[in-house]
Motif scaffolding. Structure first.
Motif, PDB file in Angstrom:
ATOM      1  N   THR A 124       0.837  -1.211   0.000  1.00 42.95           N
ATOM      2  CA  THR A 124       0.000   0.000   0.000  1.00 42.95           C
ATOM      3  C   THR A 124       0.870   1.260   0.000  1.00 42.95           C
ATOM      4  O   THR A 124       0.497   2.270  -0.601  1.00 42.95           O
ATOM      5  N   GLY A 125       2.017   1.196   0.673  1.00 38.77           N
ATOM      6  CA  GLY A 125       2.919   2.350   0.659  1.00 38.77           C
ATOM      7  C   GLY A 125       3.555   2.543  -0.703  1.00 38.77           C
ATOM      8  O   GLY A 125       3.628   3.670  -1.211  1.00 38.77           O
ATOM      9  N   VAL A 126       4.011   1.465  -1.318  1.00 46.68           N
ATOM     10  CA  VAL A 126       4.627   1.553  -2.647  1.00 46.68           C
ATOM     11  C   VAL A 126       3.619   2.057  -3.673  1.00 46.68           C
ATOM     12  O   VAL A 126       3.961   2.807  -4.597  1.00 46.68           O
ATOM     13  N   LEU A 127       2.348   1.673  -3.516  1.00 49.85           N
ATOM     14  CA  LEU A 127       1.294   2.095  -4.440  1.00 49.85           C
ATOM     15  C   LEU A 127       0.745   3.485  -4.120  1.00 49.85           C
ATOM     16  O   LEU A 127      -0.224   3.931  -4.730  1.00 49.85           O
ATOM     17  N   ARG A 128       1.336   4.149  -3.126  1.00 46.61           N
ATOM     18  CA  ARG A 128       0.959   5.523  -2.776  1.00 46.61           C
ATOM     19  C   ARG A 128      -0.488   5.633  -2.316  1.00 46.61           C
ATOM     20  O   ARG A 128      -1.244   6.524  -2.730  1.00 46.61           O
ATOM     21  N   LEU A 129      -0.900   4.753  -1.427  1.00 46.75           N
ATOM     22  CA  LEU A 129      -2.266   4.779  -0.898  1.00 46.75           C
ATOM     23  C   LEU A 129      -2.329   5.334   0.511  1.00 46.75           C
ATOM     24  O   LEU A 129      -3.345   5.191   1.201  1.00 46.75           O
ATOM     25  N   GLY A 130      -1.264   5.991   0.942  1.00 47.59           N
ATOM     26  CA  GLY A 130      -1.185   6.448   2.323  1.00 47.59           C
ATOM     27  C   GLY A 130      -2.238   7.463   2.719  1.00 47.59           C
ATOM     28  O   GLY A 130      -2.651   7.506   3.883  1.00 47.59           O
ATOM     29  N   ARG A 131      -2.683   8.286   1.801  1.00 49.43           N
ATOM     30  CA  ARG A 131      -3.646   9.333   2.149  1.00 49.43           C
ATOM     31  C   ARG A 131      -5.070   8.810   2.272  1.00 49.43           C
ATOM     32  O   ARG A 131      -5.980   9.570   2.609  1.00 49.43           O
ATOM     33  N   ALA A 132      -5.269   7.519   1.979  1.00 48.28           N
ATOM     34  CA  ALA A 132      -6.632   6.977   2.044  1.00 48.28           C
ATOM     35  C   ALA A 132      -7.212   7.064   3.438  1.00 48.28           C
ATOM     36  O   ALA A 132      -8.439   7.129   3.609  1.00 48.28           O
ATOM     37  N   VAL A 133      -6.358   7.080   4.463  1.00 50.19           N
ATOM     38  CA  VAL A 133      -6.861   7.120   5.840  1.00 50.19           C
ATOM     39  C   VAL A 133      -7.617   8.413   6.124  1.00 50.19           C
ATOM     40  O   VAL A 133      -8.449   8.469   7.028  1.00 50.19           O
ATOM     41  N   THR A 134      -7.338   9.468   5.343  1.00 53.50           N
ATOM     42  CA  THR A 134      -8.023  10.735   5.576  1.00 53.50           C
ATOM     43  C   THR A 134      -9.517  10.649   5.244  1.00 53.50           C
ATOM     44  O   THR A 134     -10.277  11.544   5.611  1.00 53.50           O
ATOM     45  N   PHE A 135      -9.932   9.574   4.569  1.00 55.36           N
ATOM     46  CA  PHE A 135     -11.343   9.421   4.227  1.00 55.36           C
ATOM     47  C   PHE A 135     -12.139   8.750   5.349  1.00 55.36           C
ATOM     48  O   PHE A 135     -13.344   8.545   5.198  1.00 55.36           O
ATOM     49  N   ILE A 136     -11.485   8.378   6.431  1.00 54.68           N
ATOM     50  CA  ILE A 136     -12.201   7.778   7.559  1.00 54.68           C
ATOM     51  C   ILE A 136     -12.761   8.905   8.421  1.00 54.68           C
ATOM     52  O   ILE A 136     -12.000   9.721   8.946  1.00 54.68           O
ATOM     53  N   PRO A 137     -14.059   8.979   8.606  1.00 55.16           N
ATOM     54  CA  PRO A 137     -14.651  10.086   9.375  1.00 55.16           C
ATOM     55  C   PRO A 137     -14.218  10.046  10.844  1.00 55.16           C
ATOM     56  O   PRO A 137     -13.957   8.980  11.410  1.00 55.16           O
ATOM     57  N   TRP A 138     -14.180  11.221  11.448  1.00 52.49           N
ATOM     58  CA  TRP A 138     -13.756  11.345  12.841  1.00 52.49           C
ATOM     59  C   TRP A 138     -14.637  10.534  13.798  1.00 52.49           C
ATOM     60  O   TRP A 138     -14.115   9.844  14.686  1.00 52.49           O
ATOM     61  N   PRO A 139     -15.982  10.548  13.682  1.00 50.06           N
ATOM     62  CA  PRO A 139     -16.791   9.724  14.594  1.00 50.06           C
ATOM     63  C   PRO A 139     -16.467   8.232  14.490  1.00 50.06           C
ATOM     64  O   PRO A 139     -16.563   7.507  15.479  1.00 50.06           O
ATOM     65  N   VAL A 140     -16.094   7.767  13.297  1.00 48.43           N
ATOM     66  CA  VAL A 140     -15.717   6.364  13.136  1.00 48.43           C
ATOM     67  C   VAL A 140     -14.444   6.079  13.918  1.00 48.43           C
ATOM     68  O   VAL A 140     -14.340   5.057  14.623  1.00 48.43           O
ATOM     69  N   ILE A 141     -13.457   6.963  13.819  1.00 48.26           N
ATOM     70  CA  ILE A 141     -12.188   6.775  14.536  1.00 48.26           C
ATOM     71  C   ILE A 141     -12.421   6.760  16.045  1.00 48.26           C
ATOM     72  O   ILE A 141     -11.886   5.901  16.770  1.00 48.26           O
ATOM     73  N   GLU A 142     -13.232   7.690  16.525  1.00 50.05           N
ATOM     74  CA  GLU A 142     -13.475   7.752  17.971  1.00 50.05           C
ATOM     75  C   GLU A 142     -14.294   6.552  18.455  1.00 50.05           C
ATOM     76  O   GLU A 142     -14.046   6.018  19.542  1.00 50.05           O
ATOM     77  N   GLY A 143     -15.276   6.122  17.672  1.00 49.59           N
ATOM     78  CA  GLY A 143     -16.041   4.932  18.044  1.00 49.59           C
ATOM     79  C   GLY A 143     -15.177   3.681  18.035  1.00 49.59           C
ATOM     80  O   GLY A 143     -15.292   2.812  18.915  1.00 49.59           O
ATOM     81  N   PHE A 144     -14.316   3.593  17.048  1.00 51.07           N
ATOM     82  CA  PHE A 144     -13.346   2.506  16.945  1.00 51.07           C
ATOM     83  C   PHE A 144     -12.439   2.484  18.186  1.00 51.07           C
ATOM     84  O   PHE A 144     -12.214   1.436  18.798  1.00 51.07           O
ATOM     85  N   THR A 145     -11.946   3.656  18.589  1.00 48.72           N
ATOM     86  CA  THR A 145     -11.068   3.754  19.761  1.00 48.72           C
ATOM     87  C   THR A 145     -11.809   3.360  21.036  1.00 48.72           C
ATOM     88  O   THR A 145     -11.266   2.645  21.887  1.00 48.72           O
ATOM     89  N   LEU A 146     -13.041   3.822  21.185  1.00 50.76           N
ATOM     90  CA  LEU A 146     -13.832   3.467  22.361  1.00 50.76           C
ATOM     91  C   LEU A 146     -14.051   1.961  22.431  1.00 50.76           C
ATOM     92  O   LEU A 146     -13.910   1.337  23.499  1.00 50.76           O
TER      93      LEU A 146
END
Length: 557
Positions: A124-146
């Motif tokens: 994924t790094g070689v294919l330059r897909l690193g910025r894909a994580v920016t498409f994960i919404p903030w409520p999803v990240i916080e719910g995931f963390t909880l």
């Protein structure tokens, strides 16, 4: 003869490859920052030791595997990663994913999963897909963390009660089962150890932010239980050094069975590492991070860790934050933290072996509670109903199903709610014709399209305009339309055809340049009765419409 210059494409490819590899510029500030890096490396190493042990035990891989991961992956990710201050190693989220994999496929699957997952993250790094994580919404990240925090806490209940964990069950079920199987008074000893560790860890920051509460707590718990000959389980024997690397044997049957688990591990490793690097970039002045290089580094770290008997690694948000706040400014700090852990393994393996498992459970229980920010929970829950729904839903699915499913469900729900909001923001408004009024104006309908006309909102426009009766001309204003997709353009085309079949003349005003190509390809322009029925100016469109009504009136007269 002079060699011909390399083609431009080859030069671009070479630059792209070099950007993913370590460079001397990674350490250009070491002469200025080495003292802070040294202090930070020691501090993070002290913080990482109990966590590495605890995460290794909790995953089912063993304490030694957690230490190997922190040492090997810590060095490799620091050297090859894309962040100057990221600290990598075993994490709670990875433990949550690995525990059921090890329970289902055995400890022998760990190395294979680590290698496969590492190669996937590397790709994924070689294919330059690193910025894909920016498409994960903030409520999803916080719910995931909880959800992760809840699972980590519940997974420690068996060790906190001094009973072996039930393999292959949900964390909630396992915690309840451990409570029913607890044996007293042995369970009381384990609970006392957990309480002492938690009390020391919670009190330490009140004395000084840099006081290593987890280390002090583990030392106290180990000494007290040893002197009292308490009936509590301990870590047990550890290797006095790193084992030799071994390449795991992979056959087609094993590959088929472990490919999906490895993909789950890889997805988590990529998401958590990039989130950690992004957080580090916001709390430090060490410059931005390279998302693609970070994935390359984390992929190599997981492969190297697996070869030495460790676990897949990710960037660790908590340890990275400690690194930054302790003065770490270059990769040297993360390398030193791994070197310190290697030294502890070399000279103190016998002492580490005496640490009670209940003490590690206490460390992880406190760590889990610290992952939950009540302020953040209140903020998300108070934002919008959609955000609260995504947050709660992601957390529930994380605890009840698994992490990757939770992220996918969270993103899907967030996308659906966002599209619904976008559809509601679109509008089809009938307007009055500009003054002065003229005879026949009642036979002209002027509609303004605004917002977004896409697959989620196009049908409403078709129903609203298509239901018109007793008009001779319809003017469709598109100058305020912000978004137009193929479905929206097709609906406009169908609407024009339907109105023209009823003898209603359709005029289109103000198609924006960015929408014109799509409108042309889909057939909006071709559906008009005449090319002159496309206007840039409203006054001209209205005058043309009035000319139609005048001719219609004369024909009827």
């Amino acid at each position: 003869m002079t060699a011909a210059p390399a083609p431009a494409s080859a030069q671009r490819a070479a630059r792209a490859i070099r950007s993913l590899l370590p460079a001397a510029t990674d350490y250009r500030d070491v002469r200025r920052t080495w003292k802070g890096d040294l202090v930070a490396g020691i501090t993070v190493g002290i913080v990482a030791l109990p966590l590495a042990l605890a995460f290794g035990v909790s995953s089912g891989a063993g304490a030694a595997s957690g230490l190997i991961t922190a040492i090997v992956a810590g060095v490799v990710a620091a050297v090859f990663g894309g962040s100057n201050v990221q600290v990598s190693g075993p994490t709670g989220a990875m433990v949550v994913v690995l525990a059921p994999i090890i329970a289902a496929h055995g400890l022998g699957a760990l190395a294979i999963v680590g290698v496969l997952a590492g190669l996937m993250v590397l790709a994924t790094g070689v294919l330059r897909l690193g910025r894909a994580v920016t498409f994960i919404p903030w409520p999803v990240i916080e719910g995931f963390t909880l959800g992760i925090a809840v699972i980590i806490f519940l997974q420690q209940v068996p060790s906190a009660l001094g009973v072996p964990a039930t393999e292959g069950v949900n964390a909630v079920v396992g915690a309840v089962d451990a409570v029913t199987r607890a044996s007293w008074p042995d369970a009381a000893w384990a609970l006392v150890v957990v309480a002492v560790v938690a009390a020391i860890m919670l009190a330490a920051p009140r004395i000084h932010p840099l006081v290593p509460g987890s280390i002090i707590a583990i030392v106290v718990a180990t000494v007290v239980t040893a002197l009292a000959a308490a009936p509590v389980a301990t870590i047990g024997e550890l290797p006095s050094g790193l084992p030799a690397p071994v390449v795991p044997a992979i056959d087609l049957e094993t590959l088929g069975a472990l490919l999906l688990p490895a993909a789950t591990v890889a997805a988590l490793a990529a998401i958590e590492s990039l989130l950690s690097a992004r957080v580090a970039a916001t709390i430090s002045d060490t410059g931005p991070y390279d998302a693609d290089r970070e994935l390359v580094g984390q992929g190599l770290a997981s492969v190297a860790s697996a070869l030495f008997g460790g676990m897949p690694a990710t960037g660790a948000i908590a340890r990275t934050a400690v690194n930054v706040r302790s003065g770490g400014r270059t990769r040297l700090a993360a390398v030193l933290h791994a070197v310190l852990l290697a030294g502890i393994v070399a000279v103190g393996a016998a002492v580490v072996a005496a640490i009670p498992l209940a003490a590690l459970a206490g460390v992880l229980m406190v760590t889990a509670t610290r992952m939950i920010s009540l302020a953040t929970v209140r903020t998300v829950m108070g934002a919008t109903r959609a955000d609260a729904t995504v947050f709660v839903g992601t957390a529930i699915v994380t605890v009840s199903v698994d992490l990757i499913t939770a992220v996918l469900v969270g993103i899907a729900v967030a996308a659906f709610l966002a599209l619904r909001t976008l559809a509601r923001s679109s509008g089809v408004h009938r307007e009055e014709l500009p003054a002065p009024a003229a005879a026949g104006d009642d036979r002209i309908a002027l509609f303004r399209l605004e917002g977004a006309l896409f697959f989620g909102a196009a049908e409403r426009m078709l129903q609203r305009v298509g239901a018109l009766r007793d008009v001779d001309v319809v003017i469709i204003r598109m100058s305020q339309l912000q978004l137009l997709d193929a479905t929206g353009a097709q609906v406009i085309t169908e609407l024009i055809h339907a109105l023209e079949r009823r003898g209603v003349t359709v005029l289109v005003k103000g198609i924006q340049g960015r929408h014109l190509e799509l409108a042309t390809r889909v057939g909006v322009i071709a559906s008009l009765r005449h090319r002159n029925h496309l206007f840039d100016d409203l006054a001209a469109a209205v005058e043309h419409a009035r000319s139609h009504t005048r001719r219609a009136a004369e024909a009827h007269g």
